[in-house]
Write a protein that holds these residues in place. Structure first.
Motif, PDB file in Angstrom:
ATOM      1  N   UNK A  79       0.831  -1.205   0.000  1.00  0.00           N
ATOM      2  CA  UNK A  79       0.000   0.000   0.000  1.00  0.00           C
ATOM      3  C   UNK A  79       0.871   1.263   0.000  1.00  0.00           C
ATOM      4  N   UNK A  80       1.890   1.295   0.849  1.00  0.00           N
ATOM      5  CA  UNK A  80       2.784   2.458   0.911  1.00  0.00           C
ATOM      6  C   UNK A  80       3.455   2.686  -0.441  1.00  0.00           C
ATOM      7  N   UNK A  81       3.950   1.613  -1.046  1.00  0.00           N
ATOM      8  CA  UNK A  81       4.612   1.740  -2.352  1.00  0.00           C
ATOM      9  C   UNK A  81       3.647   2.245  -3.415  1.00  0.00           C
ATOM     10  N   UNK A  82       2.411   1.759  -3.388  1.00  0.00           N
ATOM     11  CA  UNK A  82       1.415   2.212  -4.363  1.00  0.00           C
ATOM     12  C   UNK A  82       1.112   3.690  -4.173  1.00  0.00           C
ATOM     13  N   UNK A  83       0.844   4.094  -2.945  1.00  0.00           N
ATOM     14  CA  UNK A  83       0.521   5.501  -2.683  1.00  0.00           C
ATOM     15  C   UNK A  83       1.691   6.418  -3.030  1.00  0.00           C
ATOM     16  N   UNK A  84       2.907   5.986  -2.704  1.00  0.00           N
ATOM     17  CA  UNK A  84       4.093   6.774  -3.023  1.00  0.00           C
ATOM     18  C   UNK A  84       4.295   6.875  -4.535  1.00  0.00           C
ATOM     19  N   UNK A 107      -0.848  28.495   3.087  1.00  0.00           N
ATOM     20  CA  UNK A 107       0.429  27.901   3.501  1.00  0.00           C
ATOM     21  C   UNK A 107       0.290  26.411   3.846  1.00  0.00           C
ATOM     22  N   UNK A 108      -0.492  25.675   3.070  1.00  0.00           N
ATOM     23  CA  UNK A 108      -0.714  24.248   3.300  1.00  0.00           C
ATOM     24  C   UNK A 108       0.465  23.427   2.783  1.00  0.00           C
ATOM     25  N   UNK A 109       1.038  22.625   3.637  1.00  0.00           N
ATOM     26  CA  UNK A 109       2.097  21.689   3.243  1.00  0.00           C
ATOM     27  C   UNK A 109       1.539  20.290   3.460  1.00  0.00           C
ATOM     28  N   UNK A 110       0.989  19.723   2.410  1.00  0.00           N
ATOM     29  CA  UNK A 110       0.318  18.435   2.479  1.00  0.00           C
ATOM     30  C   UNK A 110       1.311  17.299   2.675  1.00  0.00           C
ATOM     31  N   UNK A 111       0.953  16.361   3.541  1.00  0.00           N
ATOM     32  CA  UNK A 111       1.760  15.175   3.801  1.00  0.00           C
ATOM     33  C   UNK A 111       0.972  13.944   3.375  1.00  0.00           C
ATOM     34  N   UNK A 112       1.661  12.989   2.733  1.00  0.00           N
ATOM     35  CA  UNK A 112       1.015  11.776   2.235  1.00  0.00           C
ATOM     36  C   UNK A 112       0.980  10.692   3.309  1.00  0.00           C
ATOM     37  N   UNK A 113      -0.136   9.985   3.352  1.00  0.00           N
ATOM     38  CA  UNK A 113      -0.339   8.894   4.292  1.00  0.00           C
ATOM     39  C   UNK A 113      -0.953   7.714   3.555  1.00  0.00           C
ATOM     40  N   UNK A 114      -0.866   6.539   4.161  1.00  0.00           N
ATOM     41  CA  UNK A 114      -1.545   5.361   3.638  1.00  0.00           C
ATOM     42  C   UNK A 114      -2.213   4.648   4.798  1.00  0.00           C
ATOM     43  N   UNK A 126       6.436  11.446   2.886  1.00  0.00           N
ATOM     44  CA  UNK A 126       6.365  12.441   1.813  1.00  0.00           C
ATOM     45  C   UNK A 126       5.601  13.665   2.306  1.00  0.00           C
ATOM     46  N   UNK A 127       6.257  14.811   2.279  1.00  0.00           N
ATOM     47  CA  UNK A 127       5.615  16.077   2.610  1.00  0.00           C
ATOM     48  C   UNK A 127       6.054  17.097   1.577  1.00  0.00           C
ATOM     49  N   UNK A 128       5.132  17.940   1.179  1.00  0.00           N
ATOM     50  CA  UNK A 128       5.436  18.976   0.202  1.00  0.00           C
ATOM     51  C   UNK A 128       6.574  19.863   0.699  1.00  0.00           C
ATOM     52  N   UNK A 129       7.495  20.209  -0.194  1.00  0.00           N
ATOM     53  CA  UNK A 129       8.614  21.083   0.153  1.00  0.00           C
ATOM     54  C   UNK A 129       8.171  22.534   0.298  1.00  0.00           C
ATOM     55  N   UNK A 130       7.210  22.927  -0.514  1.00  0.00           N
ATOM     56  CA  UNK A 130       6.726  24.302  -0.501  1.00  0.00           C
ATOM     57  C   UNK A 130       5.239  24.318  -0.192  1.00  0.00           C
ATOM     58  N   UNK A 131       4.772  25.391   0.409  1.00  0.00           N
ATOM     59  CA  UNK A 131       3.357  25.469   0.762  1.00  0.00           C
ATOM     60  C   UNK A 131       2.467  25.725  -0.443  1.00  0.00           C
ATOM     61  N   UNK A 132       1.197  25.382  -0.281  1.00  0.00           N
ATOM     62  CA  UNK A 132       0.169  25.643  -1.288  1.00  0.00           C
ATOM     63  C   UNK A 132      -0.778  26.695  -0.744  1.00  0.00           C
ATOM     64  N   UNK A 133      -1.092  27.668  -1.559  1.00  0.00           N
ATOM     65  CA  UNK A 133      -2.082  28.677  -1.213  1.00  0.00           C
ATOM     66  C   UNK A 133      -3.135  28.717  -2.306  1.00  0.00           C
TER      67      UNK A 133
END
Length: 169
Positions: A79-84, A107-114, A126-133
């Motif tokens: 699952x982790x490999x698929x999501x990544x 300033x959202x920095x989204x992090x991936x989960x499984x 995995x977390x975004x390097x830069x924020x999203x607005x």
């Protein structure tokens, strides 16, 4: 393109791709892989605003790719490999898709989960390097990125002005 936009694009595609697979799975139940040994369940991919969310908080976005897996370490790795992989493969449209879904973000920095079966969400490293607005569904440059870019421009400008020209003989 910034790595944040790339990561967010990846995560959005994961979620959209997963939704498509779920719909296809409902139509073609017989084509799903059958796990015969031990408990089985679904793999889910999700995005949180932090790499350490409270267990009671739901993800901002989540989707199940329709993959039936074992509810064990092997299933977690799959699952982790698929999501990544899906997050990595969907770089282009992530910020636009996220802003359409979230409407507004600051300033959202989204992090991936499984998530495997009924177990809790696990950080996929995995977390975004830069924020999203986002402003009313539109992607915009975040103030923190503008300040950083302005700082870089000042350094470049200072560097250029301190270089003395060579005299030509």
């Amino acid at each position: 393109m910034s790595s944040t936009k790339v990561y967010l694009s990846d995560l959005c595609v994961i979620l959209l791709f997963g939704f498509s697979l779920i719909l296809a799975d409902e139509k073609l139940k017989t084509s799903s892989p059958v796990v015969t040994e031990g408990p089985k369940g679904n793999c889910s991919c999700g995005g949180f605003s932090t790499p350490t969310p409270d267990v009671s908080i739901a993800p901002l976005l989540s989707q199940s790719p329709g993959l039936v897996i074992k509810c064990d370490k092997e299933g977690e790795n799959t699952c982790k490999n698929l999501c990544t992989a899906l997050a990595t493969a969907t770089k282009a449209k992530g910020p636009e898709i996220l802003c359409n879904k979230l409407k507004d973000a600051d300033e959202l920095k989204l992090s991936a989960f499984f998530k495997v079966c009924d177990k809790p969400w696990v950080y996929a490293n995995l977390t975004a390097d830069e924020p999203l607005c986002c402003d009313n569904t539109k992607v915009k440059v975040c103030p923190s990125v503008e300040r950083e870019q302005a700082g870089n421009a000042t350094v470049i400008s200072t560097t250029i002005t301190t270089i003395e020209p060579k005299s030509v003989i």
